[in-house]
Design an enzyme around this catalytic site. Structure first.
Site, mmCIF file in Angstrom:
data_model
loop_
_atom_site.group_PDB
_atom_site.id
_atom_site.type_symbol
_atom_site.label_atom_id
_atom_site.label_comp_id
_atom_site.label_asym_id
_atom_site.label_seq_id
_atom_site.Cartn_x
_atom_site.Cartn_y
_atom_site.Cartn_z
ATOM 1 C CG ASN A 45 -1.935 -1.057 1.280
ATOM 2 O OD1 ASN A 45 -2.273 -1.627 0.257
ATOM 3 N ND2 ASN A 45 -2.447 -1.362 2.464
ATOM 4 N N GLY A 228 -5.290 14.928 13.538
ATOM 5 C CA GLY A 228 -4.189 15.452 12.734
ATOM 6 C C GLY A 228 -2.910 14.657 12.900
ATOM 7 C CB THR A 251 -8.828 -0.378 5.793
ATOM 8 O OG1 THR A 251 -10.102 -0.577 6.359
ATOM 9 C CG2 THR A 251 -7.922 -1.551 6.102
ATOM 10 C CG ASP A 255 -0.688 1.208 4.798
ATOM 11 O OD1 ASP A 255 0.146 1.251 5.722
ATOM 12 O OD2 ASP A 255 -1.511 0.277 4.661
#
Ligand code: RIB
Length: 309
Positions: A45, A228, A251, A255
């Site tokens: 990812n 943040g 999800t 990444d």
């Protein structure tokens, strides 16, 4: 400044994702509303996120020559990524992750079986020495076997390559490894597990950062979800807010952040500018379903940034 090359070293697994009105408790069967299968794994990812953000990336991972492994190779070909640094296992299948997403809260539960990508050997790592040496950045995580992570980090450190370690999935990290890490990017939960300090305020985030500084890490970036991102360097620290978006699936947001962060650093941006860029990429990714397929391309990140000044 010339764009620097990035080596992303990490996991590939196939994500089997189901959405349902709530996550099952042990023993419960829940009827899902949607199922998708696609490329994933934190390393992959992040490699795709960096590539789509415009970076010059070499993806290093391990799969088997099987149906799931072909998903990695086909995705890389579609994205014009070099497959020459993908290793092939003779022992284990390509890994898989079972991802359950609560469609109301966007919370998820993941069970990942790493398979081939938990078998990266010392020889595999040694074979990428030239690529690592010629990179400006090494981005890695803790989802492959840790001895391989330690070996590649050691290699990068020896050549003066900037090492970025995303501490997911969290597990104990040796002092020997930490002292070779330039930039560490835990989320708030990982930061607490690794430092013993609850990251519930900016002051405590700085205390966690100081723990990492004491181990030799130079820059600390703690992602705080919708609060943040906390950034701390020797010069200054602070929290960069994230824009509000309609969240569909979180999800892979970490990444998206990590891949885009390193893509931006490799273009010569400083850590603050790079975190703003990475926040934008992560914000876009959470408005989409899935992991690797949710990573935004450069024009989408630039548009998002101009719309959310
Ligand atoms: O970070 C998200 C990733 O973690 C998913 O793609 C899944 O494969 C798990 O490893």
């Amino acid at each position: 400044m010339k764009q620097q090359h990035i080596t992303v070293f990490g996991s590939f697994v196939v994500d089997l994702m189901s959405r349902a009105p709530h996550l099952p408790v042990p023993g419960e069967t829940v009827k899902g509303s949607m199922f998708r299968i696609g490329p994933g794994g934190k390393g992959f990812n992040q490699g795709v996120a960096a590539k789509k953000a415009g970076a010059d990336v070499t993806m290093v991972t391990k799969i088997r020559r099987d149906t799931f492994g072909n998903i990695a190779l086909n995705t890389m070909k579609e994205l014009d990524m070099d497959t020459g640094h993908v290793f092939f296992s003779e022992k284990s299948e390509t890994g898989a992750a079972l991802i359950m997403v609560d469609e109301n809260t966007s919370q998820n539960a993941i069970m990942v079986t790493l398979g081939a990508c938990s078998e990266i050997t010392g020889e595999d790592v040694d074979s990428i020495e030239e690529t690592v040496k010629n990179s400006g950045y090494l981005l890695t995580q803790l989802e492959t076997n840790v001895d391989a992570v330690e070996r590649v980090v050691d290699m990068a450190h020896r050549y003066g390559v900037t090492v970025v370690l995303n501490t997911a999935p969290v597990q104990p990290i040796s002092d020997e490894l930490l002292k070779k890490v330039d930039i560490i990017t835990p989320n708030e939960v990982e930061a607490e597990i690794l430092t013993g300090i609850k990251v519930d305020s900016e002051e405590n985030a700085q205390k966690a950062a100081e723990y990492f500084f004491g181990k030799g890490v130079k820059t600390v970036v703690i992602t705080l979800g919708k609060r943040g991102v906390f950034v701390s360097t020797a010069q200054k620290h602070g929290i960069l807010p994230v824009p509000k978006v309609d969240v569909l699936d979180t999800t892979g947001a970490g990444d998206a952040f990590n891949g885009a962060l390193v893509a931006s650093l490799a273009e010569g941006r400083d850590i603050w500018e790079a975190c703003v860029f990475a926040n934008a990429a992560a914000s876009i990714s959470v408005t989409r379903l899935g992991t690797t397929p949710a990573m935004p391309v450069r024009s989408e990140i630039d548009r998002f940034l101009s719309e959310h000044k």
